[in-house]
Design a protein around this motif. Sequence first.
Motif, short mmCIF file in Angstrom:
data_model
loop_
_atom_site.label_atom_id
_atom_site.label_comp_id
_atom_site.label_asym_id
_atom_site.label_seq_id
_atom_site.Cartn_x
_atom_site.Cartn_y
_atom_site.Cartn_z
N GLY A 79 15.96 -12.07 0.04
CA GLY A 79 14.79 -11.44 -0.12
C GLY A 79 13.97 -12.06 -1.45
N ILE A 80 14.84 -12.39 -2.30
CA ILE A 80 14.13 -13.28 -3.37
C ILE A 80 13.25 -14.51 -2.95
CG2 ILE A 80 14.51 -14.06 -5.85
CD1 ILE A 80 16.95 -12.17 -6.11
N TRP A 81 14.22 -15.30 -2.13
CA TRP A 81 13.67 -16.67 -1.75
C TRP A 81 12.66 -16.42 -0.75
CZ3 TRP A 81 14.30 -20.63 -4.63
CH2 TRP A 81 15.81 -20.88 -5.12
N ARG A 82 12.42 -15.39 -0.11
CA ARG A 82 11.46 -15.01 0.82
C ARG A 82 10.24 -14.73 0.06
NH1 ARG A 82 11.97 -11.37 6.14
NH2 ARG A 82 9.92 -11.65 7.13
N PHE A 83 10.27 -13.97 -0.86
CA PHE A 83 9.22 -13.52 -1.91
C PHE A 83 8.76 -14.92 -2.23
CE2 PHE A 83 7.32 -12.49 -5.88
CZ PHE A 83 6.58 -11.48 -5.58
N VAL A 97 1.97 -3.52 -6.42
CA VAL A 97 2.89 -3.08 -7.28
C VAL A 97 4.08 -2.84 -6.45
CG1 VAL A 97 3.52 -0.76 -8.27
CG2 VAL A 97 1.56 -1.89 -8.91
N MET A 98 4.08 -2.37 -5.10
CA MET A 98 4.92 -2.05 -4.62
C MET A 98 5.81 -3.22 -4.06
SD MET A 98 3.27 0.54 -1.65
CE MET A 98 4.90 0.87 -0.67
N THR A 99 4.93 -4.35 -3.68
CA THR A 99 5.52 -5.77 -3.42
C THR A 99 6.55 -6.26 -4.58
OG1 THR A 99 3.72 -6.16 -2.08
CG2 THR A 99 5.15 -8.20 -2.81
N LEU A 100 5.84 -6.14 -5.93
CA LEU A 100 6.69 -6.56 -7.03
C LEU A 100 7.88 -5.53 -7.38
CD1 LEU A 100 3.78 -7.66 -9.63
CD2 LEU A 100 5.03 -9.06 -8.32
N GLN A 101 7.74 -4.53 -6.98
CA GLN A 101 8.80 -3.58 -7.19
C GLN A 101 10.05 -3.87 -6.09
OE1 GLN A 101 8.45 0.30 -5.97
NE2 GLN A 101 9.93 1.46 -6.90
N ARG A 102 9.65 -4.03 -4.81
CA ARG A 102 10.56 -4.69 -4.11
C ARG A 102 11.39 -6.01 -4.51
NH1 ARG A 102 11.76 -4.32 1.58
NH2 ARG A 102 11.44 -1.80 1.02
N PHE A 103 10.44 -7.05 -4.97
CA PHE A 103 11.06 -8.14 -5.44
C PHE A 103 12.01 -8.03 -6.60
CE2 PHE A 103 10.57 -11.61 -8.81
CZ PHE A 103 11.08 -12.72 -8.08
N LEU A 104 11.55 -7.11 -7.60
CA LEU A 104 12.44 -6.79 -8.92
C LEU A 104 13.85 -6.11 -8.28
CD1 LEU A 104 9.88 -5.63 -11.52
CD2 LEU A 104 11.19 -7.79 -11.43
#
Length: 790
Positions: free
Chosen positions: A237-241, A438-445
């Motif tokens: 998930g991190i690398w995909r982001f 905000v939702m995208t960055l929350q999922r990344f964190l």
Amino acid sequence: MTQMLRFALSLTALLVWLTGAALAQEPVLPDFDEWETVASTAEAAVDDADTTETMLEVQRARLVEYRGKFDSARNLNAARISTLREQLAALGTAPESEIAEPESPEVAASREELNRQLNTLLNPVQRAEAAYLRADALIGQIDVALRDRQTEQLLEVVPTPLNPVHWRTAIDDLATAAGEIAVEAPTNAEAGRRDLLSSLPAVLALSVLGLVLILRGHHWSTAIVGRLQRFGARGFGIWRFVVSLLRIILPTVGLFLLVMSVLATGWLGPRGAALVKLIPVIGGAMLGVRWVAERVFSRDEDEALILLPASERKAVRFYVSIITGTIILGAIIDAIFDGHQPAETTEAVLRLPVMLFSAFALFRIGRILHGHNDPQPEETPVSEEPRISTLSRVVRGLGLGAMIVAILSPLLLISGYYNAAVSLLPPYVSTLVLLGLVMTLQRFLADVYGAVTGQGVQARDALMPVFFGLILLLLSLPVMALAWGARVTDLTELWALFSRGFAFGETRVRPTDFLSFAVIFVIGYAATRLIQGALRSNVLPKTRMDIGGQNAIVSGIGYVGIFLAALLAITGAGIDLSALAYVAGALSVGIGFGLQNVVSNFVSGIILLIERPISEGDWIEVGGQMGYVRDISVRSTRIETFDRTDVIVPNADLISGTVTNYTRGNTVGRLIVPVGVAYGTDTKRVEGILQEIAKAQPIVLTNPPPAVLFLNFGADALEFEVRCYLRDVNWMMKVKNDINHAIAARFKDEEIEIPFAQRDLWLRNPEVLKPAETTASDVENSSETAEPQV
């Protein structure tokens, strides 16, 4: 952990040094004569209705600068003033009546000198206070004037763009502005051509590379994501982001390279060059909006942040592309008219088709979002009402708002309220994009948190991602405010008001106080946990102390450390606790009446940790409950019973009640096994057999040796007891089971009978149980006397 502690200590030292340096620097008193001129000019500008907004902003900036100086000057000589007031308080009040005993000349002279020094120090402070209030009032007046003008602009009415008369004018203005850019001569065309000839290979290379990045950048990023997924990369998930960001970066870099190659030709004038330079910015913004849509409404159902059917997610991405196209058209129109004064209705006419397309796409997106429903479990009964999550409620509300804005904005524009329409639809679109970001960055964190903690994808449902989302939402609020028309000065004024803190009586609490409190407390808490971990893992295991004592020491250090951390945080933050004296006095009444049980349990918990009559791991019996002590806190103790259930016992019951501790000090305990044999059996033979069985158990102690007692001549058997001591009483039931099995097998081999109770039942009058004989006369008599029943 050690590195984190060192970093925290270094950061604390830096903060202390900066704070000390700031306190050591004495505030400088501003020039009051110059301030009077600035204040008079600002007052005249506010009173003059012809003053432009730019002039008001300039005056406001100067007032803010002076207000900051006066705010610092209000604390001028604060330490010396406080000392003088304490000295005056020590001298007491001067006698006011003539009847009172006069004070000594020395005291009167000292009081007069102290008052003179105090008045001298207070004079500039009082002037700074008055000037500060004046500056703050003028800033407020300018803000009110600017907001009134902004409101007037929103309510300004222009002719409707539906009138065909204005269409020709708009087309002519657009053609004129575009023609001026096209025919505009470059500033130094000859030098540009020479530079182009000398750097033609580089320009061609930049052009080709830019086109390749634009056309193939999205494909490359998608291929990288697919390869990572195929190889099962850790933290996918991190690398995909991270890789998905290439969909923005690569095409934007390609646009930038193309713009550089075009500018290198020297064919464009100043306005044309400025227009071309906007292309990477506009393209990057368009790609960013598209990227947010692809993350929120992902093609992959597992990665979609708002779970909709695949067809609806595809439709939303399509409508987002329409909105991004309208964004580009609007930005190009603004850039063309930059520095050009078109007719009053030109921008409204040109904006109308752009806004209609945007409103249509926004309405379709709002309709899809408004119909969002949470996926329900398959086992949910049909009669049960489906549950709606908070996210679903928010999404539905945003969808309804999108439909309202999509309908209202074109109507306002058609009605002539151009500024109101432009101030409604684009900010709402920006708000939706920010919330998606905000939702995208929350999922990344959340994925980062899952990778760090080892929870993986399950970390997305943990509590920390909610905390991350809250922080991101708070950080996005200023950007949303700017999108909705707030001025930067409004935000800075709000921040200045927040920084000054809040007054509670004579005490002023600032956000920096809370920050200092949080930093010091976190450092103290981390140090406490570090010491506890070191004691638990390295120090205490090397001692001869039992596990209960070790847990008591670790727990006690934890409570003391947290208390000291809170005390140091309150002291370091400069929070005055004297104001809490009244609250503490009022709470003492409640503690004495309503909270006495809580206080009793708390004190009992401290006694348990100090005296340690029971420890963690002990086998105890209290109040009819038997089990192992698993946890001792300051309020209660948790006991795990043999049924694997937890019983929470208040600490006061353990101190004031009767407690049986089977494993206190050691695990040696006595086991008693009763057994009976039939009458007529050789008792000495039975005693010898039972002795052999008890001694054969490996966990039975030989000192003292097991004993066999002939207790009673029972009603049904000769009663014996096997009494022995076990090395570990926790195995009592297991040993008892083994002894009983051994007794049954040995008695069977020795033909010794283990009797069971037998009872003979004698009836005193058995004849009453026989049925009575009936005669024919009795039957006749009964039939005659019987009455008919209806």
